[in-house]
Design a protein around this motif. Structure first.
Motif: not given
Length: 423
Positions: A37-52
Motif C-alpha cells: 500500500t502506498v500512501a501520501a503522508c507528511d509524518v509531521a502532520d499528526r492527523d495524516a499519520v493517524a489516518g494512514v
C-alpha cells in the motif's frame, strides 16, 4: 522485509504514488510476495499519520515501524534561524513523536528509526540536523527504558541513494575519512541491529587514520576513547595552552625563519583538513577555494588553527585571508604584534628581514608553478646565482667572505652558514 515473508508493507512519503520510482518499487516488492500500500503522508502532520494507521486492514495488523524521513537545510550556526531548525526537526522529530504516540497500543515487534552520524559526533554546518538526530537517539534510549521495542541507527552515508549522494557532499565526507556504504551491507546491519538489545548504535564506514586526527585535533576526545582504531590514529593528550607553546617556538628561532614556521603550520593543517597526502599540494599562493575549501571545511580549518594558535579566529578566516601566504601574514601579526608594529613602521633589521623573507616565499611559490623552457631555466638560474653572489658580497662578515666571482655552490654554502639552515 518482503524477502523475509512480511505479508503487507505500507509505504508513505509526502508525494505517495507520485514519488519517482514508486511503480518499479511496488512491482519489485509484489514480485517478492508482499502486499503493498502506498500512501501520501507528511509524518509531521499528526492527523495524516493517524489516518494512514487507521487504514491498515485488521487482517494484517501493524507489527513494525521503520522511520526514515529526513530534511536537510545546512548552514553555519549564525545563519540557522528558528525556521530552518523547525523545518529539519519537523520531519525527524515531529514525525517520530507522532508515530510513537499513535502506535503505543499496537503489538509491535520492532520500531527502527534512521538517525545520523551527524547526531552522534557532530558535523560542521549541520547544527539543526545534528540536533534532530540526537533526539532520535535519546528517544530510543527512553523507549527501551519503558520496555518497548525501539532502535535508533546513526548512519554514515549510503551509496547510490539517500541524502549524501551529491558529488560535493560525497567528496567532503571522503576527505574527512567517511566513505559511502554499500546499501546491501547497510540493510544487513539494520537487520542485525533490530535483533539486538541495544537501543542506539552507529553504523558507518570510517577510515580512522583520516577521521580521528581531524575530529580530535582540537581537543581530547572522550567520545572515541574506547575505540582502539581511533585512539591509535589520534592519541589523546592532556589539554595545554598551544598558543603559548607556539609563541615560545617562534621566539626561539631567528626572525627570518618565523614566517616559514607559521607557513608550514598553515599548509600542514590545510592538508589534514582536505585529506592531502603531501604538504606540497598546498602551494603558498594558491587560493584556499581552489585547494578545495568550502564553507564547512573552512570552519573545521578555523577550529583547528584556533586550537593550535590560541587565538580567537573568525569563522570567515580563509575568506578574509584567501591564500596560505596571506593567512600566514595574518597569524604572524596576531601572534607577534610587537614585531608586526616594527614592520609596519619600517623600523629594525628584524622587520626588514621578515619582509624580505615574505618576498622570497612569494618568489619560491612562483618558481614552483613555472614550466620554463631549458633556455629560460638557465637564464633564471643565472640571475638567481648572481643575486646570491651580490648578497654575499654586500653582507660579508669578513673581507675575504666577499665571494666576488665565486661559484654558485660557494655562495650557497655561505648563505647556509649565515642563516643556520638550508639555503
Amino acid at each position: 522485509l518482503a524477502e523475509s515473508g512480511v505479508a503487507h508493507l505500507v509505504l508513505t512519503s509526502r508525494r505517495g504514488t507520485a514519488a519517482p520510482g514508486v511503480d518499479e518499487l511496488v512491482a519489485e516488492l509484489t514480485g517478492l510476495g508482499a502486499r503493498v500500500t502506498v500512501a501520501a503522508c507528511d509524518v509531521a502532520d499528526r492527523d495524516a499519520v493517524a489516518g494512514v494507521l487507521a487504514g491498515i486492514p485488521a487482517d494484517v495488523p501493524l507489527t513494525g515501524v521503520v522511520h526514515t524521513a529526513g530534511v536537510l537545510d545546512d548552514g553555519t550556526l549564525d545563519a540557522l534561524t528558528p525556521e530552518r531548525f523547525g523545518a529539519v526537526l519537523a520531519a525527524k522529530v515531529s514525525g517520530l513523536v507522532h508515530l510513537d504516540e499513535l502506535t503505543r497500543d499496537c503489538e509491535l515487534d520492532f520500531f527502527a528509526v534512521f538517525s545520523s552520524l551527524a547526531g552522534a559526533v557532530g558535523s560542521a554546518g549541520q547544527g539543526n540536523y545534528a540536533a534532530a538526530n540526537a533526539f532520535l537517539d535519546a528517544w530510543a534510549e527512553r523507549r527501551g527504558d519503558a520496555g518497548l521495542p525501539g532502535v535508533s541507527v546513526a548512519w554514515g552515508p549510503w551509496a547510490q541513494d539517500g541524502m549524501a549522494t551529491g558529488q560535493a557532499v560525497t567528496e567532503r565526507l571522503r576527505r574527512s575519512g567517511v566513505s559511502a556504504m554499500d546499501p546491501r551491507v547497510a540493510v544487513r546491519a539494520l537487520a542485525h541491529a533490530v535483533g539486538q538489545d541495544q537501543p542506539s548504535l552507529v553504523v558507518a564506514d570510517i577510515d580512522w587514520s583520516v577521521f580521528a586526527p581531524v575530529f580530535a585535533g582540537t581537543r581530547p576526545s572522550p567520545l572515541m576513547r574506547d575505540l582502539p582504531e581511533a585512539t591509535v590514529a589520534a592519541p589523546e593528550v592532556e589539554p595545554t595552552d598551544h598558543g603559548a607553546a607556539l609563541r615560545e617556538k617562534l621566539a626561539a628561532v631567528p626572525v627570518s625563519r618565523r614566517r616559514r614556521m607559521l607557513l608550514d603550520l598553515v599548509r600542514t593543517r590545510a592538508a589534514v583538513i582536505l585529506g592531502y597526502g603531501d604538504i606540497d599540494e598546498v602551494a603558498p599562493e594558491r587560493a584556499f577555494r581552489d585547494l578545495g575549501f568550502d564553507s564547512l571545511t573552512s570552519v573545521q580549518y578555523r577550529n583547528l588553527l584556533q586550537h593550535e594558535t590560541g587565538l580567537n579566529l573568525p569563522a570567515t578566516l580563509v575568506f578574509d585571508n584567501p591564500t596560505p601566504a596571506a593567512l600566514t601574514a595574518y597569524l604572524g601579526r596576531a601572534l607577534l604584534p610587537d614585531e608586526a608594529e616594527r614592520d609596519g613602521a619600517g623600523h629594525g633589521e628584524a622587520g626588514r628581514a621578515e619582509q624580505v623573507a615574505a618576498e622570497i616565499d612569494r618568489l619560491e611559490a612562483g618558481l614552483v608553478r613555472l614550466t620554463p623552457s631549458e633556455s629560460e631555466r638557465a637564464d633564471i638560474a643565472a640571475r638567481l646565482q648572481g643575486l646570491l653572489a651580490r648578497f654575499a658580497a654586500t653582507h660579508a662578515t669578513r673581507p675575504d667572505d666577499a665571494l666576488v666571482g665565486a661559484s654558485a655552490d660557494e655562495v650557497l654554502d655561505l648563505i647556509q652558514k649565515e642563516f643556520g639552515g638550508p639555503a
